[in-house]
Design a protein around this motif. Structure first.
Motif, PDB file in Angstrom:
ATOM      1  N   MET A   1      -6.399   7.953   5.753  1.00 37.12           N
ATOM      2  CA  MET A   1      -7.636   7.628   5.054  1.00 37.12           C
ATOM      3  C   MET A   1      -8.027   6.166   5.209  1.00 37.12           C
ATOM      4  O   MET A   1      -8.788   5.640   4.411  1.00 37.12           O
ATOM      5  CB  MET A   1      -7.574   8.047   3.594  1.00 37.12           C
TER       6      MET A   1
ATOM      7  N   SER B   1       0.834  -1.194   0.000  1.00 33.11           N
ATOM      8  CA  SER B   1       0.000   0.000   0.000  1.00 33.11           C
ATOM      9  C   SER B   1       0.876   1.254   0.000  1.00 33.11           C
ATOM     10  O   SER B   1       0.635   2.213  -0.732  1.00 33.11           O
ATOM     11  CB  SER B   1      -0.901  -0.017   1.231  1.00 33.11           C
ATOM     12  N   ALA B   2       1.919   1.215   0.824  1.00 34.70           N
ATOM     13  CA  ALA B   2       2.755   2.409   0.966  1.00 34.70           C
ATOM     14  C   ALA B   2       3.578   2.705  -0.293  1.00 34.70           C
ATOM     15  O   ALA B   2       3.592   3.835  -0.788  1.00 34.70           O
ATOM     16  CB  ALA B   2       3.682   2.233   2.163  1.00 34.70           C
TER      17      ALA B   2
ATOM     18  N   GLY C   1       4.269   3.207  -3.815  1.00 39.14           N
ATOM     19  CA  GLY C   1       3.399   3.408  -4.970  1.00 39.14           C
ATOM     20  C   GLY C   1       3.874   4.584  -5.798  1.00 39.14           C
ATOM     21  O   GLY C   1       5.046   4.967  -5.761  1.00 39.14           O
ATOM     22  N   LEU C   2       2.919   5.175  -6.508  1.00 38.74           N
ATOM     23  CA  LEU C   2       3.265   6.331  -7.337  1.00 38.74           C
ATOM     24  C   LEU C   2       3.866   7.429  -6.473  1.00 38.74           C
ATOM     25  O   LEU C   2       4.657   8.237  -6.935  1.00 38.74           O
ATOM     26  CB  LEU C   2       2.008   6.856  -8.013  1.00 38.74           C
ATOM     27  N   GLY C   3       3.475   7.438  -5.196  1.00 36.86           N
ATOM     28  CA  GLY C   3       4.012   8.427  -4.269  1.00 36.86           C
ATOM     29  C   GLY C   3       5.532   8.348  -4.187  1.00 36.86           C
ATOM     30  O   GLY C   3       6.200   9.365  -4.029  1.00 36.86           O
ATOM     31  N   ASN C   4       6.066   7.138  -4.293  1.00 38.05           N
ATOM     32  CA  ASN C   4       7.517   6.981  -4.194  1.00 38.05           C
ATOM     33  C   ASN C   4       8.216   7.237  -5.527  1.00 38.05           C
ATOM     34  O   ASN C   4       9.285   7.825  -5.568  1.00 38.05           O
ATOM     35  CB  ASN C   4       7.861   5.543  -3.776  1.00 38.05           C
TER      36      ASN C   4
ATOM     37  N   SER D   1       0.459   6.085   3.008  1.00 36.81           N
ATOM     38  CA  SER D   1      -0.981   5.771   2.931  1.00 36.81           C
ATOM     39  C   SER D   1      -1.724   6.113   4.216  1.00 36.81           C
ATOM     40  O   SER D   1      -2.586   5.368   4.662  1.00 36.81           O
ATOM     41  CB  SER D   1      -1.213   4.281   2.656  1.00 36.81           C
TER      42      SER D   1
ATOM     43  N   TYR E   1      -6.154   8.126  -8.843  1.00 37.85           N
ATOM     44  CA  TYR E   1      -4.906   7.341  -8.839  1.00 37.85           C
ATOM     45  C   TYR E   1      -4.943   6.299  -9.958  1.00 37.85           C
ATOM     46  O   TYR E   1      -3.935   6.006 -10.590  1.00 37.85           O
ATOM     47  CB  TYR E   1      -4.817   6.651  -7.487  1.00 37.85           C
TER      48      TYR E   1
ATOM     49  N   PHE F   1       1.096  10.851   2.333  1.00 38.97           N
ATOM     50  CA  PHE F   1       0.665  10.246   1.079  1.00 38.97           C
ATOM     51  C   PHE F   1       1.435   8.954   0.850  1.00 38.97           C
ATOM     52  O   PHE F   1       0.881   7.908   0.549  1.00 38.97           O
ATOM     53  CB  PHE F   1       0.904  11.213  -0.085  1.00 38.97           C
ATOM     54  N   SER F   2       2.750   9.044   1.025  1.00 37.55           N
ATOM     55  CA  SER F   2       3.596   7.902   0.708  1.00 37.55           C
ATOM     56  C   SER F   2       3.331   6.731   1.643  1.00 37.55           C
ATOM     57  O   SER F   2       3.452   5.579   1.252  1.00 37.55           O
ATOM     58  CB  SER F   2       5.056   8.319   0.793  1.00 37.55           C
TER      59      SER F   2
ATOM     60  N   SER G   1      -5.272  -1.163  -1.822  1.00 35.93           N
ATOM     61  CA  SER G   1      -5.584  -0.819  -0.432  1.00 35.93           C
ATOM     62  C   SER G   1      -6.653   0.268  -0.357  1.00 35.93           C
ATOM     63  O   SER G   1      -7.476   0.288   0.551  1.00 35.93           O
ATOM     64  CB  SER G   1      -4.321  -0.396   0.317  1.00 35.93           C
ATOM     65  N   MET G   2      -6.656   1.192  -1.325  1.00 38.10           N
ATOM     66  CA  MET G   2      -7.688   2.239  -1.294  1.00 38.10           C
ATOM     67  C   MET G   2      -9.053   1.651  -1.600  1.00 38.10           C
ATOM     68  O   MET G   2     -10.057   1.996  -0.975  1.00 38.10           O
ATOM     69  CB  MET G   2      -7.398   3.297  -2.357  1.00 38.10           C
TER      70      MET G   2
END
Ligand code: PHE
Length: 453
Positions: free
Chosen positions: A230, A20-21, A23-26, A227, A103, A224-225, A326-327
């Protein structure tokens, strides 16, 4: 009543959280944020927040989830008689759902670029044609919709299979592969001539950029990164075993996530500097600058460029997929547990809703690009409101809930597994202090200064 599903092992739980962590955030957000906010100064601030604020917030979410053993909304209902807190549960389901919708659009782009890497490669692109390509990919009336559909469908199918056969299986398969791919790409990038300037850029702090804006950006990025804010961590943790050590699981996840962001950051910046591209090019860095770089690389070594670009976009797509899962699970578990739906029905419903909103987000780069709310296109609005506002407020809410609303004895019980974990018992006091005071106060100060300055 059917027994609630659980992850098969602690490793499975940590891998799912990491899935989950990471992702595109990274890969997409972190490098460009670092580029925009002064390289190492941003990195150091980010790592500080990751350890001091994000990790404790992750702990808050995971202990709520495991205590209540249900989704976010019902967890608030079970753990507090005060109805107001259900709003926090509701907001987090809403935030997870809106992020999932936009996303998926970016996830779709990554599949699009993966398909291009496999079939055509990025031969002969210059700066302009790389920009034109991304413009075409994003704004075409049908292409992003097709790939968004494919991405969301894959994700919903995994979720339909449930915790063990879906989420756990895919996380175990993709996480090791993802790390391997990124490490190979980083090593290759570090051997490119000129790449060392990228390394220097990431290691040399420019403290003139240390402003409230940058701090807010680093804090928001850490949420964000990882997760947070939320309910994704909350819901996954509700499937963890009672015997799992929540503290060490959260620490491993933060470590893996930050490690991965660093590896991706070095890989991307080393390549950007080797080719002499602009590190501060913003959100387009991955989809515009990198294809140009692959095309430049291809002049000398076409095969390597092709393989690296395939590996890279495969990594982006896989990372995005496990985060999206995960979302989606946040909403699906809500419909299952709160509304009594079957998993199949809930997965289908969430798929259809996220698909429709995702299509609108796709169109906000094309036919709906003139349609603006508060000066933002739909995509930008979702991106901004969900990650900059809702996630931060969600994280603040969860820390206040654990620090001020939940019974301290219950919090200690969850964190120390009924007092059986010695190390956690010793760390309980400082952690509780951070959760009760440090985290909420810092989040509030940063949030407000950024809002008003
Ligand atoms: N952490 C994911 C990433 O880095 C994004 C995400 C946000 C996932 C919120 C789940 C919940 O890309």
């Amino acid at each position: 009543m059917k027994e609630r599903e659980e992850f098969g092992s602690r490793v499975a739980y940590i891998l799912a959280l990491t899935g989950s962590a990471v992702g595109l955030g990274n890969i997409w957000r972190f490098p460009y944020m670092m580029g925009e906010h002064g390289g190492a100064a941003f990195l150091i601030t980010y790592l500080f927040f990751a350890a001091v604020i994000a990790m404790p917030i992750m702990l808050c979410e995971s202990l709520i989830g495991r205590r209540a053993r249900t989704g976010t909304y019902d967890a608030m209902k079970i753990l507090s008689p005060n109805k107001g807190w259900r709003l926090l549960g509701g907001i987090s389901v809403f935030a997870a759902f809106t992020i999932a919708s936009y996303y998926s659009v970016v996830g779709g782009w990554s599949i699009d670029y993966l398909v291009r890497s496999v079939f055509t490669g990025f031969k002969g692109l210059d700066h302009y044609s790389a920009a034109a390509l991304s413009y075409r990919v994003f704004s075409s009336p049908w292409e992003p919709i097709i790939f968004h559909t494919l991405f969301l469908l894959t994700c919903s199918t995994v979720i339909f299979f449930g915790v063990r056969k879906g989420i756990e299986k895919i996380s175990k398969l993709t996480m090791p592969l993802l790390f391997l791919l990124m490490v190979i790409i980083m090593v290759y990038a570090l051997f490119l001539p000129g790449s060392f300037n990228g390394v220097k850029y990431l290691l040399k702090p420019d403290w003139s950029q240390f402003t409230p804006k940058m701090m807010a950006a680093a804090l928001g990025q850490s949420f964000f990164s990882m997760s947070l804010g939320m309910g994704a961590v909350l819901v996954y943790s509700s499937y963890s075993k009672k015997s799992d050590n929540l503290l060490s699981s959260a620490c491993w996840t933060v470590l893996f996530d930050s490690g991965f962001a660093l590896i991706a950051g070095f890989a991307i910046m080393a390549t950007v500097f080797a080719i002499g591209a602009n590190p501060g090019s913003g959100p387009t860095l991955v989809f515009e600058t990198l294809p140009y770089i692959f095309s430049q690389m291809g002049l000398d070594s076409p095969l390597a460029a092709r393989l690296i670009s395939i590996g890279f976009f495969l990594a982006v797509a896989l990372a995005a997929l496990t985060s999206e899962m995960s979302m989606i699970e946040v909403s699906v578990s809500h419909f299952i547990e709160h509304r009594g739906m079957s998993r199949a029905k809930a997965s289908l419903l969430v798929f259809v809703l996220a698909w429709i909103i995702g299509i609108l987000c796709c169109m906000s780069f094309g036919s709906l690009s003139q349609f603006k709310l508060f000066g933002y296109t739909l995509f930008d609005l979702f991106n901004m409101v969900s990650s900059d506002v809702l996630m931060t407020l969600g994280a603040l809410g969860f820390s206040i809930f654990v620090g001020w609303v939940m019974d301290k004895a219950v919090v200690r019980d969850e964190l120390t597994n009924g007092g059986t974990m010695k190390g956690n018992s010793i760390l309980f006091k400082p952690l509780y202090f951070i959760i009760k005071w440090v985290a909420p106060v810092m989040i509030l100060i940063i949030f407000l200064t950024n809002l008003f300055l």
